[in-house]
Design a protein around this motif. Structure first.
Motif, PDB file in Angstrom:
ATOM      1  N   THR A   1       0.835  -1.206   0.000  1.00  0.00           N
ATOM      2  CA  THR A   1       0.000   0.000   0.000  1.00  0.00           C
ATOM      3  C   THR A   1       0.870   1.257   0.000  1.00  0.00           C
ATOM      4  O   THR A   1       0.619   2.207  -0.749  1.00  0.00           O
TER       5      THR A   1
ATOM      6  N   TYR B   1      -6.588   3.400   5.705  1.00  0.00           N
ATOM      7  CA  TYR B   1      -6.548   2.094   5.040  1.00  0.00           C
ATOM      8  C   TYR B   1      -6.534   1.036   6.126  1.00  0.00           C
ATOM      9  O   TYR B   1      -5.525   0.858   6.812  1.00  0.00           O
TER      10      TYR B   1
ATOM     11  N   VAL C   1      -5.270  -3.498  -3.232  1.00  0.00           N
ATOM     12  CA  VAL C   1      -4.470  -2.304  -2.960  1.00  0.00           C
ATOM     13  C   VAL C   1      -4.620  -1.255  -4.045  1.00  0.00           C
ATOM     14  O   VAL C   1      -4.908  -0.088  -3.772  1.00  0.00           O
TER      15      VAL C   1
END
Length: 1122
Positions: free
Chosen positions: A291, A408, A440
């Protein structure tokens, strides 16, 4: 009469000897004393005496021989006379650099303006098409998928979304097979190509086909035009067959490209905050790292970034960047990626302090006028947030909510989902749940859509220009790597965002995508013609950040094994790293600010791939290019770059001599524009010129001034063809080994005559299409021309090509041709001859050997003196210290310091040679595996097996996770997965890898005021004498050295190998943190009152199969134990 500088002279006492001076009486006295002791003259303690007088005679004889040979077979005297004869009709004008740079900038502005108009038409058409398109969940639409066209199944039937798609090779598009009547669509492997969003977007964007074609007809210099959709598909014109990578995968996603990201958002400051507490182990940490890397890939050189990791305490991933933001250029992004790969988990996650630190960084940057001064965002990556953190936002961000917070949530656990979502929704951000690696990409892209909302709602169509980049997508790039000048492989893109104009979605600020077109920098730099800038002159472009867009010294590629690859930092090379003589960065500062002005610098510049140095006085002229973030600079060199001469002849006379078989013109220059009309694209420049001058193609756009000069040069140089031919037909025959006569003029005209056939020639590649170094190119004049220009006219300069060019054992002799009108002198061209090394060797060995019956009565020293004797070594070296002639054939082409370090060291200390330091800030150095790898050694065979097992499991897992699950039931979409960047990096660790670095390297240059010298070197129990003599009318030196005294233990070889410039940690940190002057983009869209901040995300709909749900946790746990 010659004498010794000293009877015995140590290296430290060495000094130059001149023909006359105050020492002459002393030397005569020394000679008288020595003559009284004549029995000691020839050998004293094993010391051989060499007569400098004899060496001088050899040098004079050899100089006359090679000068006569070079003059005869080149025809230099004839050509100089021909230009002398026309001086009465010539005009010599001083080049006005200020006017020139202004004119070039205006032409570039006009060219780039046409590209911007094309992009605006695309944006308008796309928005209108969307406005009148009604979304249909059940739409069925067959579009041309660039991966599936012209492909059939086992039964010979066209694949769905494929079918027949005519393709034809096109000169304008790098000879790629294209369809100029139709665009087609590329879809990344991880996006389902029949998703309703894809089908609706493909259907809607069909309206762009007519606009693509119309744009190309209005501006035939356009290259690729495209629309990158926010849903992931990429419509490209002209249509092509898309080639997957070696794994059969198309990883290209237009939303990751810099042109898309820059057009979709304004500049931004980003602090990435990652949870590294104990609960983030295994698969969660892998997803978190991916990420972060994906977020980094969405940043560009107008953005600023830092990364904080937190558990029980807060720490900066790069301690050097503590408390600050750094520019998100390629260098820094790659540096962060290396550090992210080494993250480990431990302790309890306490996010509160990490958020406080992040707000402090952003607030301080805004207060000090640092960073982007536009959008600010915090990216929180965590598997849960348990603390009470509301007071942090109250203190630092509410009520203005100037800093957006994007969250996230990593992993499958949803316990803390509401907390993590609350953070994003109450800070104008967006929440996403990332449970697999496959999630992602799509989830990270959401933040770009949020940041684009103010711009979309306000309908601000900002046009952006990207930094230089190398298009690694198109299949022709690999061939281009080996066929063109590196600095001209790059391109820039102009792009514009496309918005939804539907009133019902206005507050949501929906970004439909980005339209754009590419501009090859090669085509842009054609607008600054080489002939106007002179032999050493050049033009260059930089961005608002001071990074090189185009420069002849930019080297974006490096060699890894046999492959050429882009350097990790190839598009973030600063102007100060190329024009490094500008120590105070005055040039850089003025250009970055967009100023117009001039600057003069004394520079050390290298030719012949850094092996040889030249000292030039350069005048820099610069200005900005309106409506772009670019600045243009041109360089004119004092002397040959100051003046340009203008001659004139009739077209009929010039045309007759232009079509001679021995004549060529620079194929990469633009004499006539052949790229506008498709019918002209297959014409060579010479063919186009002839057709224009004969009236067959009157509509061709040609450079009249260049054609005029070319015709004049053709007429003046025409007699050379007859001269060279007469030599070949001479009944007396030709000297063996004389292979090619050649000449070149400032207009790019070349003539050459092959004296021997290809089967006999040693220099088979010389002046062939592969020999770019010795031809006129868009990037430079030929090497023999550049070197001759800096050497006195009427004298020949001799050199051997570098060994790595594999040109063979050849020598090139070259000299400049000048014209003079009044007090002004300009270089008209250069002329020379290429011969085999054996030609010079045979002349040298015949001269450097006294016969046995020599009268030695008046000679002081060994007599007869012979270079072929065992106790003598004789060399001919050039003015940069490279060996041309030696007994050892393998020495030819080597630097003399590598052959005999003791003599070269003495020559440097005596001042006969000067060592010049040069710097390379684009170098690549080996980085030992030990300096980057923290992996444990394989202590046992068991550990080796375990490591291999771990590697297999981790890669198997990544293979499964990186695959879009749709692929399992949509077979036409199925392909092998590509290994992750982390896996690739682990493999790289197994051996030394190359990384960007700074190096210092030496070059050596002869001091011509020292005509001769001699010395004695003490080497332990023996002494070595040598004599050096300049060879008249050349750049060569003759060395005669005593061979029976080995000094290698006392004097190691001198090499020209570059040495890495090592910086201590504090200096390295300061260099990394330093913020150079830059010009910020003019527009910023960070806020709009109508923005719908309630649209702040939700749970991801993607899910793994039951098999993977069961398989992933135990494997992740297993991996975390290692």
């Amino acid at each position: 009469m010659f004498g010794l500088l000293k009877e015995e002279m140590d290296v430290g006492d060495a000094g130059p000897r001149h023909r006359s001076g105050p020492r002459r009486g002393t030397l005569m006295m020394f000679s008288w004393i020595i003559l009284c002791c004549s029995s000691l003259w020839l050998v004293v303690d094993g010391q051989i005496k060499i007569s400098p007088e004899t060496v001088q005679k050899w040098a004079v004889s050899f100089g006359k021989e090679i000068a006569a040979l070079s003059t005869k077979y080149s025809g230099a005297k004839l050509l100089q006379k021909k230009y002398k004869d026309v001086e009465g009709v010539l005009k010599i004008e001083e080049v006005d650099g200020e006017e020139l740079v202004k004119k070039f900038a205006e032409e570039m502005e006009e060219m780039l303006g046409r590209k911007m108009k094309s992009v605006k038409r695309l944006a308008e058409a796309a928005e209108d098409a969307d406005l009148y398109h009604e979304y249909n969940d059940t739409l069925e639409f067959e579009y041309y998928n660039s991966m599936l066209i012209n492909v059939v199944d086992e039964d010979g039937n066209a694949l769905p979304l494929g079918g027949e798609f005519p393709l034809e090779a096109n000169e304008h598009f790098s000879k790629l097979p294209v369809n100029t009547q139709q665009s087609n669509i590329q879809v990344p492997t991880n996006v389902y190509n029949r998703d309703p969003d894809i089908l609706n977007g493909a259907y809607m964007s069909e309206a762009l086909n007519d606009v693509f074609i119309d744009n190309f007809q209005k501006d035939p210099t356009l290259t690729w035009q495209y629309f990158g959709s926010s849903t992931g598909f990429f419509r490209l014109y002209p249509g092509i067959q898309w080639i997957p990578d070696e794994n059969g995968v198309v990883t290209f996603d237009c939303r990751n490209r810099n042109w898309y990201i820059q057009a979709a958002t304004s500049p931004k400051d980003v602090v990435i905050v990652v949870d590294v507490s104990g609960s983030m182990k295994g698969l969660r940490l892998t997803i978190a790292k991916h990420t972060i890397n994906t977020i980094l890939d969405t940043l560009g050189e107008n953005d600023f970034v830092n990364i904080i990791a937190y558990s029980d305490y807060v720490r900066y991933v790069e301690p050097c960047f503590k408390g600050t933001l750094v520019q998100a250029d390629l260098d820094n992004r790659e540096h962060f990626k290396l550090l992210i790969d080494e993250l480990h988990v431990k302790g309890e996650g306490k996010v509160k302090n990490a958020m406080k630190e992040s707000f402090k960084i952003l607030n301080e940057a805004a207060a000090l006028g640092q960073g982007s001064l536009c959008n600010q965002a915090i990216m929180l990556i965590t598997d849960g947030a348990m603390e009470d953190f509301q007071d942090v936002f109250e203190e630092f961000n509410w009520p203005e909510r100037r800093v957006r917070v994007f969250t996230y949530l990593i992993g499958r656990e949803m316990t803390f989902a509401e907390n993590v979502k609350w953070i994003a929704c109450n800070n104008k951000g967006y929440y996403t749940h990332v449970s697999t690696l496959a999630d992602v990409q799509e989830n990270v892209m959401e933040y770009l859509h949020v940041l684009s909302r103010p711009m979309v709602i306000n309908h601000d169509h900002d046009i952006i220009w990207t930094e230089a980049y190398m298009d690694s997508v198109l299949p022709s790039t690999k061939e281009l790597f080996n066929s063109q000048a590196q600095s001209l492989l790059l391109m820039t893109s102009v792009a514009m965002p496309v918005f939804s104009k539907k009133k019902e979605t206005l507050s949501h600020g929906i970004l439909l995508g980005v339209v754009g077109t590419d501009v090859a920098l090669r085509e842009l730099m054609r607008l600054a013609p080489r002939y106007k800038l002179g032999v050493h002159g050049y033009a260059f472009l930089i961005t608002n950040n001071g990074y090189i867009l185009s420069h002849p010294d930019l080297r974006p590629l490096y060699k890894e094994g046999k492959k050429l690859k882009p350097k990790p930092n190839y598009n973030s090379v600063d102007l100060s790293e190329v024009e490094w003589e500008d120590m105070e960065e005055k040039l850089r500062t003025a250009m970055v600010k967009g100023e117009t002005g001039t600057l003069s610098l004394d520079v050390r510049t290298s030719v012949d791939k850094g092996k040889r140095v030249m000292f030039l006085k350069n005048d820099y002229f610069y200005t900005s290019i309106n409506e772009t973030p670019f600045s243009l600079g041109i360089v004119l060199t004092r002397g040959n770059g100051q003046y340009i001469f203008i001659g004139n002849v009739s077209v009929e006379e010039g045309l007759h001599d232009l079509i001679a078989p021995d004549l060529t013109i620079a194929s990469e220059w633009t004499y006539c524009e052949t790229d506008i009309d498709p019918a002209h694209r297959k014409l060579s420049q010479l063919q186009a010129v002839v057709r224009y001058l004969t009236g067959k193609e009157p509509d061709l756009e040609c450079d009249v001034q260049l054609l005029q000069q070319t015709l004049f040069d053709a007429v003046v140089t025409a007699p050379m063809e007859a001269y060279w031919t007469a030599l070949m037909l001479n009944p007396g025959g030709m000297d063996e080994g004389m292979e090619t006569a050649f000449l070149g003029t400032r207009s790019g005209l070349m003539r050459f005559q092959r004296y021997s056939g290809i089967e006999k020639r040693v220099g088979k590649s010389f002046l062939t299409s592969t020999d770019k170094e010795n031809m006129f190119t868009l990037d430079h004049f030929p090497l023999w021309y550049r070197r001759a220009a800096e050497y006195p006219a009427k004298q020949f300069l001799y050199y051997m090509p570098r060994q790595e060019t594999r040109a063979g054992r050849i020598v090139i002799a070259t000299t400049a041709i000048t014209v003079t009108v009044g007090k002004k002198t300009a270089i008209a061209g250069a002329i020379g001859v290429q011969m085999t090394l054996e030609v010079m060797e045979s002349k040298f060995w015949a001269i450097a050997s006294q016969p046995n019956d020599t009268d030695c009565s008046a000679v002081e020293g060994v007599c007869p003196l012979r270079c072929d004797s065992l106790d003598m070594e004789c060399y001919v070296i050039d003015n940069n210290g490279f060996v041309l002639i030696s007994k050892q054939r393998t020495d030819a082409g080597k630097f003399f310091g590598e052959v005999d370090g003791s003599v070269m060291t003495t020559l440097i200390r005596m001042g006969m040679f000067k060592r010049v330091s040069l710097f390379d800030y684009q170098a690549m150095c080996k980085m030992s595996v030990h300096s980057i790898s923290s992996a444990r050694p394989l202590l046992s065979s068991f550990y080796g097996l375990a490591s291999a097992f771990k590697w297999f499991l981790s890669n198997f897992l990544l293979f499964l996770l990186e695959f879009n699950i749709c692929g399992f039931w949509h077979t036409e979409h199925f392909a092998d997965a590509k290994p992750s960047s982390r896996t690739s990096y682990i493999h790289k660790k197994k051996g030394d890898i190359l990384q960007p670095c700074d190096t210092e390297y030496p070059s050596f240059v002869y001091e011509p005021s020292v005509k001769e010298t001699n010395s004695i070197i003490k080497c332990g129990r023996c002494q070595k004498m040598f004599v050096v003599q300049q060879i008249p009318e050349s750049n060569l030196l003759m060395l005669v050295v005593q061979a029976d005294c080995d000094c290698s233990r006392q004097h190691s070889p001198i090499t020209m190998e570059p040495k890495e410039v090592k910086y201590n940690s504090s200096v390295k940190c300061e260099r990394m943190r330093s913020q150079k002057i830059r010009r910020r983009p003019e527009s910023c869209h960070a806020y709009h009152p109508q923005e719908n901040a309630n649209d702040c995300g939700g749970a991801s709909a993607a899910s793994l199969s039951a098999f993977l749900v069961l398989l992933c946790p135990p494997i992740a746990t297993f991996l975390s134990l290692w």
